[in-house]
Write a protein that holds these residues in place. Structure first.
Motif, PDB file in Angstrom:
ATOM      1  N   ARG A  82       0.826  -1.217   0.000  1.00  0.00           N
ATOM      2  CA  ARG A  82       0.000   0.000   0.000  1.00  0.00           C
ATOM      3  C   ARG A  82       0.850   1.253   0.000  1.00  0.00           C
ATOM      4  NH1 ARG A  82      -4.248   1.138   4.275  1.00  0.00           N
ATOM      5  NH2 ARG A  82      -5.032   2.720   2.860  1.00  0.00           N
ATOM      6  N   GLU A  83       1.887   1.223   0.828  1.00  0.00           N
ATOM      7  CA  GLU A  83       2.787   2.392   0.899  1.00  0.00           C
ATOM      8  C   GLU A  83       3.444   2.642  -0.441  1.00  0.00           C
ATOM      9  OE1 GLU A  83       4.261   2.879   5.539  1.00  0.00           O
ATOM     10  OE2 GLU A  83       5.677   2.188   4.044  1.00  0.00           O
TER      11      GLU A  83
ATOM     12  N   ARG B 167       2.258   1.731  -3.390  1.00  0.00           N
ATOM     13  CA  ARG B 167       1.259   2.164  -4.377  1.00  0.00           C
ATOM     14  C   ARG B 167       0.943   3.634  -4.224  1.00  0.00           C
ATOM     15  NH1 ARG B 167      -3.678  -0.471  -3.457  1.00  0.00           N
ATOM     16  NH2 ARG B 167      -2.617  -2.014  -2.227  1.00  0.00           N
ATOM     17  N   HIS B 168       0.749   4.065  -2.954  1.00  0.00           N
ATOM     18  CA  HIS B 168       0.409   5.466  -2.734  1.00  0.00           C
ATOM     19  C   HIS B 168       1.633   6.365  -2.728  1.00  0.00           C
ATOM     20  CE1 HIS B 168      -3.848   4.700  -1.704  1.00  0.00           C
ATOM     21  NE2 HIS B 168      -3.378   3.517  -1.361  1.00  0.00           N
TER      22      HIS B 168
ATOM     23  N   LYS C  53       3.658   7.141  -0.453  1.00  0.00           N
ATOM     24  CA  LYS C  53       3.889   7.987   0.717  1.00  0.00           C
ATOM     25  C   LYS C  53       3.831   7.108   1.959  1.00  0.00           C
ATOM     26  CE  LYS C  53      -0.899   9.478   1.031  1.00  0.00           C
ATOM     27  NZ  LYS C  53      -1.787  10.621   1.096  1.00  0.00           N
TER      28      LYS C  53
ATOM     29  N   LEU D 164       2.366   5.682   4.966  1.00  0.00           N
ATOM     30  CA  LEU D 164       1.035   5.572   5.539  1.00  0.00           C
ATOM     31  C   LEU D 164       1.072   5.072   6.989  1.00  0.00           C
ATOM     32  CD1 LEU D 164      -0.653   3.857   2.482  1.00  0.00           C
ATOM     33  CD2 LEU D 164      -1.049   6.188   3.208  1.00  0.00           C
TER      34      LEU D 164
END
Lengths: 270, 261
Positions: free
Chosen positions: A101-102, A104-105, A107, A109
């Motif tokens: 997730r980190e 993909r985004h 940044k 998280l």
């Protein structure tokens, strides 16, 4: 594919475990996996070849062996080891999900993808509960399948095609009993370690929530007291029940600006 | 998963051991684990297949074999090696805990002058002092206890360390007193004596290491006590002298009275 694969998978779990979790891993690696591979496997190596019945009737030995050992104890041991080790992978998967997730985004998280907090705490707790249920489940299965944890040297068998009740002799029953007891003891030790880890996790969470709640309550009660004193001062002009010698002093917090102004005005008037 | 993994576990402890400890680890892995894996397992490989009893009665061989060998030598040695190696993990866990605490203090900014970064903390050799000394000493004590217990169990189970070439067995269903023959008894006796000697050497090394650690701590304590006895107020004198020098340089007057000598 061999036990090395499981060992490598579990080594990855080590970094996300608590202290008790790492002790559990050491116990599983050394006292269960290593003992299984270097010793226990060889004890059951020739179990069917050396299983002898006091009869020459062909097929009688096969049928009796299959009846008394629907699944070999050593294979059940291996299954237990695999099933008990895999819930730890839930944690590894969850951490990998955080990291994904980190990425993909692009940044940050989480404080750190591996901190046991929030969702990861639930996953960790769930993995511990699943481990405990597997351990207990397998011990109960062992007990039910083999009528206890000891291996007798002689079993009586009267299944077809055996012509009558026949004596069947198991190979190395004492050695097998010793290793099964070893398995039971290490299982129980792992159950205890998992229980300790669960209690530790739950207790830590309670303490954190309690401290947070207490800190919030204390802060809000201080603010309430401040605003209550100023409101009372404004209404009656009489000395308030709560003696606050600093009522007239300048307060820097923005929420208390209005009551402070009322308070000062009132004091100025009287 | 095999002895190599145990070697990796224990090898990590090697860095923090004394010299005798390092010799012990070498003896364990070369003269015991390696001999067990490359030689002893071959000798005991066919132990039940070639265990023969002088009867055709089915079941007699199984029962007699189980009576004379409740646990195979090989398995007992494997368990002994595992149990004897595991106290070293206590030391490894203590060192890991110490490093974890030091890293935590370093992140809080407490030990910045002692280490450059967190990698430096991991590379530093931890000295056997304080609580680590106690952990290390207890691990040696447990090692000695396990070695001695296993040697006693061996002696008790097999009535000594010598394997006879014939055993007499009269347990049901054997019809009478039957002769049972062990396969390769002399070779098995040779390896049993070899493994027992290696155990004894390891035990002696552990006892020597324990004595060395105890002597070291006694020697250190007596040195400290002696230093304190010879110069009882040495530290106090120095700080008072510094104070005096400051006062002299500040005021220019000798205002110290009643200075303890």
């Amino acid at each position: 594919m061999s036990w090395m694969f499981l060992r490598d998978l579990l080594s990855g779990v080590n970094q996300y475990s608590s202290g008790v979790g790492q002790i559990w891993l050491a116990v599983v690696f050394i006292f269960r996996l290593l003992v299984y591979i270097v010793a226990a496997e060889h004890v059951w190596k020739d179990e069917q070849k050396e299983f002898e019945c006091n009869i020459r009737q062909p097929g009688c030995e096969n049928v009796c062996f299959d009846y008394f050992f629907p699944i070999s104890q050593v294979r059940l041991w291996a299954l237990q080891l695999i099933m008990v080790s895999t819930p730890s992978l839930l944690v590894v998967l969850h951490v990998a999900y955080h990291e994904g997730r980190e990425k993909r985004h692009r940044k940050k998280l989480y404080v750190s993808p591996g901190t046991v907090d929030g969702g990861l705490w639930c996953t960790y707790l769930l993995s511990l509960i699943v481990k405990i249920s597997f351990e207990i489940g397998f011990l109960v299965l062992f007990y039910k399948l083999y009528n206890g944890f000891s291996v007798p040297y002689l079993m009586k068998c009267d299944l077809k095609p055996c012509p009558n009740t026949v004596d069947c002799f198991i190979s190395k029953p004492t050695e097998k009993t010793i290793f099964i007891l070893f398995l039971v003891i290490t299982s129980c030790l792992c159950i205890v370690l998992n229980f300790i880890e669960v209690s530790f996790l739950v207790l830590k969470c309670f303490i954190k929530c309690f401290l947070l709640k207490y800190a919030k309550k204390f802060k809000s009660s201080v603010c309430e007291r401040q605003s209550l004193r100023c409101v009372e001062c404004d209404e009656t002009g009489a000395p308030s029940l709560l003696q606050n010698p600093h009522a007239g002093l300048a307060l820097s917090t923005p929420q208390q600006q209005e009551p402070k102004i009322l308070c000062d005005t009132q004091l100025g008037q009287t | 998963m095999d002895w190599g993994t145990l070697h990796t576990f224990i090898g990590g402890v090697n860095k923090h051991s004394t010299s005798i400890g390092k010799v012990w680890i070498t003896v364990i892995f070369i003269f015991r684990v390696m001999i067990l894996v490359v030689a002893a397992q071959e000798v005991w490989g066919d132990e039940q297949e070639d265990f023969v009893c002088n009867t055709l009665q089915p079941g007699c061989k199984n029962v007699c074999y189980d009576h004379f060998f409740p646990v195979s030598h090989i398995r007992l040695w494997a368990l002994q090696l595992i149990f004897v190696s595991t106290p070293a993990l206590l030391v490894a866990m203590h060192v890991a805990y110490y490093r974890h605490e030091t890293a935590r203090k370093f992140r809080r900014g407490e030990k910045r002058n002692e280490f450059k970064d967190e990698e430096d903390i991991k590379k530093q050799k931890v000295r056997i002092e304080g609580s680590l000394w106690w952990t290390y000493t207890s691990s040696i004590f447990f090692r000695i206890l396990f070695e001695a217990s296993f040697m006693y169990v061996f002696y008790f189970l097999y009535n000594g360390y010598h394997l006879p070439w014939v055993l007499k067995c009269d347990i049901d269903p054997c019809p009478n007193v039957v002769d049972c023959f062990i396969s390769r008894p002399t070779e098995k006796t040779v390896f049993t004596i070899f493994m027992i000697s290696a155990s004894v050497i390891c035990m002696l090394l552990n006892v020597a290491e324990l004595c060395y650690l105890l002597l070291r701590i006694c020697f250190r304590r007596s040195k400290r006590a002696q230093a304190q006895r010879n110069h009882p107020n040495h530290a106090l004198k120095e700080s008072k002298q510094n104070e005096m020098n400051e006062l002299i340089s500040d005021s220019g007057h000798n205002a110290i009275t009643g200075f303890p000598s």
